[in-house]
Write an enzyme that holds these catalytic residues in place. Structure first.
Site, short mmCIF file in Angstrom:
data_model
loop_
_atom_site.label_atom_id
_atom_site.label_comp_id
_atom_site.label_asym_id
_atom_site.label_seq_id
_atom_site.Cartn_x
_atom_site.Cartn_y
_atom_site.Cartn_z
N ARG A 249 8.21 4.17 -4.63
CA ARG A 249 8.37 3.18 -3.60
C ARG A 249 7.35 2.21 -3.96
O ARG A 249 7.69 0.65 -3.51
CB ARG A 249 8.15 3.81 -2.38
CG ARG A 249 8.40 2.87 -1.16
CD ARG A 249 8.29 3.43 0.15
NE ARG A 249 6.96 4.14 0.41
CZ ARG A 249 6.76 4.96 1.64
NH1 ARG A 249 7.54 5.21 2.37
NH2 ARG A 249 5.56 5.42 1.66
N LYS B 176 6.53 -2.01 1.81
CA LYS B 176 5.42 -1.29 2.34
C LYS B 176 4.23 -2.21 2.00
O LYS B 176 3.30 -2.15 1.43
CB LYS B 176 5.08 0.00 2.03
CG LYS B 176 4.19 0.80 2.92
CD LYS B 176 4.11 2.32 2.35
CE LYS B 176 3.14 3.14 3.34
NZ LYS B 176 3.65 3.30 4.40
N ARG C 111 -8.50 -20.83 -1.25
CA ARG C 111 -7.39 -20.14 -0.52
C ARG C 111 -6.02 -21.37 -0.80
O ARG C 111 -6.35 -22.75 -0.80
CB ARG C 111 -7.69 -20.51 0.93
CG ARG C 111 -6.50 -20.06 2.09
CD ARG C 111 -7.34 -20.17 3.59
NE ARG C 111 -6.39 -19.86 4.37
CZ ARG C 111 -5.45 -20.58 4.86
NH1 ARG C 111 -5.38 -22.09 4.50
NH2 ARG C 111 -4.31 -20.35 5.87
N LEU D 291 11.22 1.08 7.04
CA LEU D 291 10.57 1.68 5.90
C LEU D 291 11.41 2.88 5.40
O LEU D 291 11.76 3.50 6.03
CB LEU D 291 9.05 1.99 6.03
CG LEU D 291 8.55 2.55 4.94
CD1 LEU D 291 8.07 1.22 3.96
CD2 LEU D 291 6.97 3.00 5.17
N TYR E 142 0.80 -1.20 -0.11
CA TYR E 142 -0.12 0.07 0.06
C TYR E 142 0.96 1.04 -0.04
O TYR E 142 2.15 1.10 0.16
CB TYR E 142 -0.88 -0.01 1.34
CG TYR E 142 -0.30 0.24 2.36
CD1 TYR E 142 -0.39 1.76 3.05
CD2 TYR E 142 0.52 -0.34 3.24
CE1 TYR E 142 0.03 1.93 4.39
CE2 TYR E 142 1.00 -0.16 4.50
CZ TYR E 142 0.73 1.12 4.94
OH TYR E 142 1.40 1.45 6.23
N GLU F 15 12.17 2.43 14.27
CA GLU F 15 11.13 3.65 13.80
C GLU F 15 10.02 3.52 14.61
O GLU F 15 9.99 2.79 15.74
CB GLU F 15 10.91 3.26 12.37
CG GLU F 15 10.29 1.90 11.97
CD GLU F 15 10.21 1.56 10.43
OE1 GLU F 15 10.28 2.52 9.71
OE2 GLU F 15 10.09 0.46 10.23
#
Length: 281
Positions: A52, A148, A101, A204, A33, A180
């Protein structure tokens, strides 16, 4: 007001948006995301977020269903449709749904990625931010924090631990050193030097961080990329965080120890907002 959202090529009222229960983002957290801020109806640091995103997708061998040009247009259209002046555009791409699945990746040639975008209005986004208080918490996330992904359970748990402690956020600590924040990069200031952990798989690669580095260099501020301890942070002249939704926000307390505060974080926030507004698209 019902928002317009984007799902797999369609602009829809949010009440009509649907994704399969077999989508791997839902079943496996198999997705990435980005969050791009909006000021005055324009996108901030968009090129960095787009780059990114492509890097995250490549690291997971996942396809982007939109071209760069189309992706930008979707961002802009959602901002227009929803009348967002200040706020954010959230983007999520998953590996899609194979109709059942399985731990194995589906064939990308026959199972398209799922892409979802929506806006969030935050009128006070650029308003002055009160300094926050943070606690420290062990960093037990997976080892590829530079990607991310939508695997945000542990950061959510850290946020809840902070809330339970009566503070605003948490800083992760690994091997005695700060990595972070839950959704931001962490910094301290000592003797005029801005200190923050260097880029690696352990944090990140913040887009606001990269932009701030440029602006700080132009303002002749010194940046030292190295890790620091909680104890060092508690003795610092200042501390602050950066992120797409927080810009630059001072930290006033770390694990119950108050920090004196100072001009660096305040000035950096002013510079970031001023220059980002000029560069927004």
């Amino acid at each position: 007001m019902t928002r317009t959202v984007y799902v797999n090529g369609e602009y829809l009222p949010e009440t009509e948006a649907k994704v399969s229960i077999f989508d791997r983002g839902f079943l496996m957290a198999d997705g990435v995301y980005e969050v791009t801020s909006v000021l005055d109806g324009k996108l901030l640091d968009y090129a960095g977020h787009e780059a990114r995103l492509e890097r995250s997708l490549a690291e997971l061998d996942m396809a982007n269903p939109l071209t760069k040009e189309d992706l930008l247009e979707v961002h802009r259209e959602l901002v227009r449709e929803n009348g967002v002046q200040n706020g954010m555009v959230y983007l999520q791409i998953t590996r899609g749904s194979a109709g059942d699945r399985s731990f194995y990746f589906p064939d990308a040639a026959t199972v398209p990625s799922t892409i979802v975008l929506f806006t969030q209005s935050v009128p006070e986004l650029a308003a002055p931010k009160a300094p926050i208080r943070v606690i420290s918490i062990d960093d037990i996330r997976w080892g590829r924090r530079d990607i991310k992904t939508v695997q945000l359970l542990y950061p959510s748990m850290a946020k809840m631990a902070a809330k339970k402690a009566g503070v605003d956020d948490a800083w992760f600590v690994m091997d005695g050193l700060v990595t972070e924040g839950t959704a931001n990069n962490a910094y301290i200031v000592k003797d005029g030097r801005i200190i923050t952990r260097p880029l690696s798989n352990e944090i990140l690669h913040g887009i606001t961080r990269a932009t701030l580095f440029k602006y700080a260099a132009e303002a002749q501020m010194v940046i030292e990329e190295r890790a620091f301890t909680i104890e060092e942070a508690q003795k610092a002249d200042e501390a602050f965080i950066t992120g797409a939704s927080t810009f630059v926000t001072p930290v006033a307390e770390i694990d119950g120890v108050a920090l004196p505060g100072g001009p660096v974080a305040t000035r950096l926030r002013e510079i970031y907002i001023e220059e980002s507004r000029k560069a927004a698209i």
